[in-house]
Design a protein around this motif. Structure first.
Motif, short mmCIF file in Angstrom:
data_model
loop_
_atom_site.label_atom_id
_atom_site.label_comp_id
_atom_site.label_asym_id
_atom_site.label_seq_id
_atom_site.Cartn_x
_atom_site.Cartn_y
_atom_site.Cartn_z
N LEU A 205 8.90 5.08 -6.33
CA LEU A 205 8.14 4.71 -5.14
C LEU A 205 7.97 5.96 -4.27
CD1 LEU A 205 6.86 2.46 -3.45
CD2 LEU A 205 9.11 2.09 -2.40
N PRO A 206 6.78 6.54 -4.26
CA PRO A 206 6.57 7.73 -3.44
C PRO A 206 6.78 7.41 -1.95
CG PRO A 206 4.75 7.37 -4.97
CD PRO A 206 5.57 6.13 -4.98
N ALA A 207 7.22 8.40 -1.21
CA ALA A 207 7.40 8.22 0.23
C ALA A 207 6.07 7.89 0.88
CB ALA A 207 7.99 9.48 0.84
N ALA A 208 6.10 6.99 1.84
CA ALA A 208 4.87 6.58 2.52
C ALA A 208 4.42 7.65 3.50
CB ALA A 208 5.10 5.27 3.25
N PRO A 209 3.13 7.84 3.64
CA PRO A 209 2.63 8.74 4.69
C PRO A 209 3.10 8.27 6.06
CG PRO A 209 0.88 8.17 3.14
CD PRO A 209 2.05 7.27 2.83
N SER A 210 3.20 9.19 6.98
CA SER A 210 3.69 8.88 8.32
C SER A 210 2.89 7.75 8.96
CB SER A 210 3.61 10.13 9.20
OG SER A 210 4.03 9.84 10.52
N GLY A 211 3.59 6.78 9.52
CA GLY A 211 2.95 5.69 10.23
C GLY A 211 2.53 4.52 9.37
N LEU A 212 2.72 4.61 8.06
CA LEU A 212 2.28 3.53 7.17
C LEU A 212 3.47 2.78 6.58
CD1 LEU A 212 -0.73 5.11 5.22
CD2 LEU A 212 -0.73 3.82 7.39
N THR A 213 3.27 1.50 6.37
CA THR A 213 4.25 0.61 5.76
C THR A 213 3.84 0.37 4.31
OG1 THR A 213 4.72 -0.45 7.88
CG2 THR A 213 5.29 -1.69 5.91
N THR A 214 4.83 0.08 3.47
CA THR A 214 4.60 -0.12 2.03
C THR A 214 4.69 -1.58 1.66
OG1 THR A 214 5.47 2.07 1.48
CG2 THR A 214 5.48 0.43 -0.27
N ALA A 215 3.78 -2.01 0.80
CA ALA A 215 3.88 -3.32 0.14
C ALA A 215 3.59 -3.10 -1.34
CB ALA A 215 2.90 -4.32 0.73
N VAL A 216 4.19 -3.93 -2.18
CA VAL A 216 3.92 -3.90 -3.61
C VAL A 216 3.56 -5.31 -4.06
CG1 VAL A 216 4.91 -3.51 -5.90
CG2 VAL A 216 5.40 -1.91 -4.05
N LEU A 217 2.51 -5.41 -4.87
CA LEU A 217 2.04 -6.69 -5.40
C LEU A 217 2.10 -6.66 -6.91
CD1 LEU A 217 -1.26 -6.99 -3.29
CD2 LEU A 217 1.06 -7.66 -2.60
N VAL A 218 2.63 -7.71 -7.52
CA VAL A 218 2.55 -7.91 -8.96
C VAL A 218 1.52 -9.01 -9.17
CG1 VAL A 218 3.79 -8.54 -11.06
CG2 VAL A 218 4.96 -7.26 -9.26
N GLN A 219 0.45 -8.68 -9.89
CA GLN A 219 -0.72 -9.56 -9.91
C GLN A 219 -1.34 -9.64 -11.29
OE1 GLN A 219 -3.77 -8.31 -7.15
NE2 GLN A 219 -4.74 -10.31 -7.15
N SER A 220 -1.74 -10.85 -11.67
CA SER A 220 -2.48 -11.02 -12.92
C SER A 220 -3.77 -10.22 -12.86
CB SER A 220 -2.79 -12.50 -13.17
OG SER A 220 -1.60 -13.23 -13.39
N PRO A 221 -4.17 -9.58 -13.96
CA PRO A 221 -5.34 -8.69 -13.93
C PRO A 221 -6.64 -9.43 -13.61
CG PRO A 221 -4.00 -8.32 -15.90
CD PRO A 221 -3.50 -9.59 -15.28
N GLY A 222 -7.63 -8.64 -13.23
CA GLY A 222 -8.97 -9.19 -13.04
C GLY A 222 -9.11 -10.14 -11.87
N GLY A 223 -8.43 -9.85 -10.77
CA GLY A 223 -8.52 -10.72 -9.62
C GLY A 223 -7.76 -12.02 -9.79
N GLY A 224 -6.64 -11.95 -10.48
CA GLY A 224 -5.83 -13.14 -10.74
C GLY A 224 -4.81 -13.41 -9.66
N ALA A 225 -3.95 -14.39 -9.95
CA ALA A 225 -2.92 -14.81 -8.99
C ALA A 225 -1.91 -13.70 -8.74
CB ALA A 225 -2.21 -16.06 -9.51
N ILE A 226 -1.43 -13.63 -7.50
CA ILE A 226 -0.36 -12.71 -7.14
C ILE A 226 0.96 -13.39 -7.51
CG2 ILE A 226 0.82 -11.57 -5.24
CD1 ILE A 226 -1.95 -11.20 -3.94
N LEU A 227 1.72 -12.78 -8.40
CA LEU A 227 2.96 -13.36 -8.92
C LEU A 227 4.16 -13.06 -8.05
CD1 LEU A 227 2.42 -12.33 -12.67
CD2 LEU A 227 1.66 -14.42 -11.51
#
Length: 232
Positions: A205-227
């Protein structure tokens, strides 16, 4: 048992109960609410305002993705990026739409609403089940994804960088000339970290640029459901 011993025991039980409550809250799946908006869209300000109302609700990860296809109307969106437009475009066929439009709110990757009317976003959150997915955590410079069933055998792992809070944007041209528009949790970066195939996986997980928060999404491909989703 002495009175002092009873007090210590009760205090210990209270601490355990509090810890269990905090752990349960931490383990609560997040509802991911994505608003696709544009500073050049006169219909978008009410949806922007409605996203602000839900952004601090427990169990909600609210994100504003600014798109680019209204830039030709005279105002170049200051947060717009082509990759955000492409993310919205990928949602449209599974959601039954011919093409992208603004405003549009997508919840957990598999249900949508315009989001401009009062209560629309809240109702969609309540009506949209959170998909059971793998465990997901951020810490120690890595993203850790637990083992589980990957629908279709594979899911995408997305890294999102966003500015937590509300920012006011003055618009000098286009449909919203002279207005100052509020934006909540504006996304500034979207990167695919890799894939998850069902085995326990970790990514740096690279360090976030100053002032930004991090989120991670695991998601089915092609605009699918977020798991699964997590933020720090």
């Amino acid at each position: 048992m002495s009175k002092r011993s009873k007090l210590i025991a009760l205090s210990g039980l209270g601490a355990l109960a509090l810890a269990a409550s905090l752990n349960a809250a931490a383990a609560q799946p997040l509802s991911v609410v994505e608003l696709f908006t544009s500073q050049g869209c006169s219909s978008c300000p009410p949806a922007n305002a409605n996203l602000i109302k839900v952004k601090d609700q427990p169990g909600v990860l609210a994100l504003s993705f600014n798109v680019t296809y209204w830039d030709y109307l005279g105002w170049r969106d200051t947060f717009g990026k082509q990759e955000f437009t492409q993310r919205q475009v990928s949602y449209e066929p599974p959601l039954g739409h011919d093409g992208p439009f603004t405003p549009q709110v997508v919840v957990n990757g598999h249900a949508d609403v315009v989001g401009a009317a009062p209560g629309e976003i809240e109702h969609l959150i309540a009506a949209t089940a959170k998909t059971g997915g793998p465990s997901l955590s951020l810490g120690d410079g890595k993203v850790s994804i637990g083992a589980g069933a990957a629908p279709g055998g594979k899911a995408d792992v997305w890294l999102v960088r966003y500015a937590k809070g509300v920012v006011q944007v003055p618009v000098a041209r286009g449909e919203n000339t002279g207005r100052t528009l509020p934006h909540a949790n504006v996304v500034h970066g979207l990167t695919k970290l890799g894939s998850w195939t069902g085995d326990a996986t970790a990514y740096a997980l690279p360090a976030a640029p100053s002032g930004l928060t991090t989120a991670v999404l695991v998601q089915s491909p092609g605009g699918g459901a977020i798991l699964a989703a997590a933020t720090n």
